[in-house]
Design a protein around this motif. Structure first.
Motif, PDB file in Angstrom:
ATOM      1  N   LYS A  20      12.680  -6.551   9.462  1.00  0.00           N
ATOM      2  CA  LYS A  20      12.083  -5.366  10.110  1.00  0.00           C
ATOM      3  C   LYS A  20      10.567  -5.389   9.985  1.00  0.00           C
ATOM      4  CE  LYS A  20      16.103  -2.419   9.602  1.00  0.00           C
ATOM      5  NZ  LYS A  20      16.671  -1.260   8.907  1.00  0.00           N
ATOM      6  N   ILE A  43      13.410 -12.914   6.188  1.00  0.00           N
ATOM      7  CA  ILE A  43      14.743 -12.763   5.585  1.00  0.00           C
ATOM      8  C   ILE A  43      15.612 -11.895   6.493  1.00  0.00           C
ATOM      9  CG2 ILE A  43      16.010 -12.124   3.505  1.00  0.00           C
ATOM     10  CD1 ILE A  43      13.402 -12.223   1.937  1.00  0.00           C
ATOM     11  N   THR A  44      16.752 -12.430   6.854  1.00  0.00           N
ATOM     12  CA  THR A  44      17.704 -11.682   7.692  1.00  0.00           C
ATOM     13  C   THR A  44      19.119 -12.177   7.377  1.00  0.00           C
ATOM     14  OG1 THR A  44      18.466 -11.265   9.962  1.00  0.00           O
ATOM     15  CG2 THR A  44      17.335 -13.339   9.609  1.00  0.00           C
ATOM     16  N   GLU A  55      14.465  -6.021  -4.028  1.00  0.00           N
ATOM     17  CA  GLU A  55      15.196  -7.239  -4.405  1.00  0.00           C
ATOM     18  C   GLU A  55      14.326  -8.165  -5.265  1.00  0.00           C
ATOM     19  OE1 GLU A  55      18.362  -7.956  -3.498  1.00  0.00           O
ATOM     20  OE2 GLU A  55      18.748  -7.166  -1.476  1.00  0.00           O
ATOM     21  N   ALA A  75       0.870  -1.180   0.000  1.00  0.00           N
ATOM     22  CA  ALA A  75       0.000   0.000   0.000  1.00  0.00           C
ATOM     23  C   ALA A  75       0.903   1.224   0.000  1.00  0.00           C
ATOM     24  CB  ALA A  75      -0.901   0.002   1.238  1.00  0.00           C
TER      25      ALA A  75
HETATM   26  N1  NAP Z   1       2.806   0.005   3.153  1.00  0.00           N
HETATM   27  C1  NAP Z   1       3.076  -1.279   3.048  1.00  0.00           C
HETATM   28  O1  NAP Z   1       2.389  -1.994   2.292  1.00  0.00           O
HETATM   29  C2  NAP Z   1       4.185  -1.893   3.844  1.00  0.00           C
HETATM   30  C3  NAP Z   1       4.438  -3.259   3.751  1.00  0.00           C
HETATM   31  C4  NAP Z   1       5.487  -3.791   4.495  1.00  0.00           C
HETATM   32  C5  NAP Z   1       6.255  -2.963   5.288  1.00  0.00           C
HETATM   33  N2  NAP Z   1       5.978  -1.654   5.358  1.00  0.00           N
HETATM   34  C6  NAP Z   1       6.799  -0.756   6.180  1.00  0.00           C
HETATM   35  O2  NAP Z   1       8.141  -0.849   5.717  1.00  0.00           O
HETATM   36  C7  NAP Z   1       9.021  -0.610   6.816  1.00  0.00           C
HETATM   37  C8  NAP Z   1      10.008  -1.753   6.919  1.00  0.00           C
HETATM   38  O3  NAP Z   1      10.737  -1.854   5.705  1.00  0.00           O
HETATM   39  P1  NAP Z   1      12.334  -1.811   5.643  1.00  0.00           P
HETATM   40  O4  NAP Z   1      12.705  -1.675   4.208  1.00  0.00           O
HETATM   41  O5  NAP Z   1      12.839  -0.798   6.632  1.00  0.00           O
HETATM   42  O6  NAP Z   1      12.749  -3.227   6.212  1.00  0.00           O
HETATM   43  P2  NAP Z   1      12.447  -4.723   5.687  1.00  0.00           P
HETATM   44  O7  NAP Z   1      12.654  -4.794   4.203  1.00  0.00           O
HETATM   45  O8  NAP Z   1      11.174  -5.208   6.253  1.00  0.00           O
HETATM   46  O9  NAP Z   1      13.601  -5.521   6.439  1.00  0.00           O
HETATM   47  C9  NAP Z   1      14.940  -5.175   6.193  1.00  0.00           C
HETATM   48  C10 NAP Z   1      15.803  -6.288   6.716  1.00  0.00           C
HETATM   49  O10 NAP Z   1      15.648  -7.446   5.873  1.00  0.00           O
HETATM   50  C11 NAP Z   1      16.875  -8.138   5.844  1.00  0.00           C
HETATM   51  N3  NAP Z   1      17.395  -8.129   4.480  1.00  0.00           N
HETATM   52  C12 NAP Z   1      17.204  -7.201   3.512  1.00  0.00           C
HETATM   53  N4  NAP Z   1      17.893  -7.545   2.394  1.00  0.00           N
HETATM   54  C13 NAP Z   1      18.503  -8.710   2.676  1.00  0.00           C
HETATM   55  C14 NAP Z   1      19.366  -9.577   1.934  1.00  0.00           C
HETATM   56  N5  NAP Z   1      19.748  -9.282   0.661  1.00  0.00           N
HETATM   57  N6  NAP Z   1      19.823 -10.706   2.531  1.00  0.00           N
HETATM   58  C15 NAP Z   1      19.463 -11.010   3.807  1.00  0.00           C
HETATM   59  N7  NAP Z   1      18.661 -10.225   4.578  1.00  0.00           N
HETATM   60  C16 NAP Z   1      18.197  -9.090   4.004  1.00  0.00           C
HETATM   61  C17 NAP Z   1      17.826  -7.387   6.767  1.00  0.00           C
HETATM   62  O11 NAP Z   1      17.624  -7.946   8.063  1.00  0.00           O
HETATM   63  P3  NAP Z   1      18.820  -7.953   9.183  1.00  0.00           P
HETATM   64  O12 NAP Z   1      19.067  -6.515   9.514  1.00  0.00           O
HETATM   65  O13 NAP Z   1      18.240  -8.740  10.308  1.00  0.00           O
HETATM   66  O14 NAP Z   1      19.996  -8.628   8.518  1.00  0.00           O
HETATM   67  C18 NAP Z   1      17.276  -5.977   6.705  1.00  0.00           C
HETATM   68  O15 NAP Z   1      17.643  -5.155   7.795  1.00  0.00           O
HETATM   69  C19 NAP Z   1       8.122  -0.445   8.036  1.00  0.00           C
HETATM   70  O16 NAP Z   1       7.865   0.934   8.253  1.00  0.00           O
HETATM   71  C20 NAP Z   1       6.853  -1.163   7.621  1.00  0.00           C
HETATM   72  O17 NAP Z   1       5.708  -0.686   8.339  1.00  0.00           O
HETATM   73  C21 NAP Z   1       4.967  -1.092   4.648  1.00  0.00           C
END
Ligand code: NAP
Length: 160
Positions: A47, A64-65, A105, A9
């Motif tokens: 996250k 994924i982490t 990704e 969204a």
């Molecule tokens: N509006 C929507 O539809 C929607 C949907 C989903 C999320 N969100 C929002 O998005 C935000 C979170 O997104 P974000 O981008 O900050 O974090 P994210 O993509 O949820 O998580 C990031 C984490 O994923 C892991 N990661 C990423 N790339 C990787 C790779 N190549 N290999 C291994 N692990 C990998 C790492 O974890 P580690 O640090 O543990 O290694 C990284 O810190 C929040 O505010 C959430 O509310 C919104």
């Protein structure tokens, strides 16, 4: 991949989150999210997983982490490749559910993008990546609103 979709969204500026939270509380969009993902496999970054108030019922979770010591009750993958290998070999329908880095990704491998476009803007620190619209057939599936905030449900289907 035919069994891979993504759901997101976005606000008018492609904003999706702030301080690891969603930007809007839209009950009808959450119902739509549930309807699309129920009984499917949902794949998310660490996250986004930690931002959920609880596990989403009746859905298999993949987290994924890079952290090899990360512990949770769900299936964990440490590389994008291992997730892609899993998707390739399963018959499950898989949904990427965020966040920003994970969307980026996986977009190249994802056949269907379910994008809710919200007619509002908010301060944000994470954004959905730009997608090249010419590469997709785009369908408007419907529209809805909550608390006077309107939004439209789009389905992007990647051209072969
Ligand atoms: N509006 C929507 O539809 C929607 C949907 C989903 C999320 N969100 C929002 O998005 C935000 C979170 O997104 P974000 O981008 O900050 O974090 P994210 O993509 O949820 O998580 C990031 C984490 O994923 C892991 N990661 C990423 N790339 C990787 C790779 N190549 N290999 C291994 N692990 C990998 C790492 O974890 P580690 O640090 O543990 O290694 C990284 O810190 C929040 O505010 C959430 O509310 C919104």
């Amino acid at each position: 991949m035919e069994n891979l979709a993504l759901i997101v969204a976005v606000g008018k500026n492609n904003e999706i989150g702030y301080k690891n939270k969603l930007l809007w509380h839209l009950p009808n969009d959450l119902k739509y999210f549930k309807q699309k993902t129920l009984n499917k496999t949902i794949i998310m970054g660490r996250k986004t997983y930690e931002s959920l108030p609880n596990k989403l019922p009746n859905r298999k979770h993949i987290i994924i982490t890079k952290d090899l010591n990360y512990v949770c009750d769900e299936k964990i993958c440490h590389t994008i490749k291992s997730v892609l290998d899993y998707i390739k070999t399963t018959k499950e329908e898989c949904f990427i559910i965020g966040g920003s880095s994970i969307y980026k990704e996986f977009i190249p491998y994802t056949k269907y993008l379910y994008i809710t476009k919200i007619e509002d803007t908010k301060e944000a620190d994470v954004f959905f990546p730009e997608v090249t619209e010419e590469n997709y057939h785009i369908e408007l599936l419907g529209e809805n609103e909550d608390n006077n905030i309107k939004y439209k449900f789009y389905k992007y289907i990647k051209k072969d």
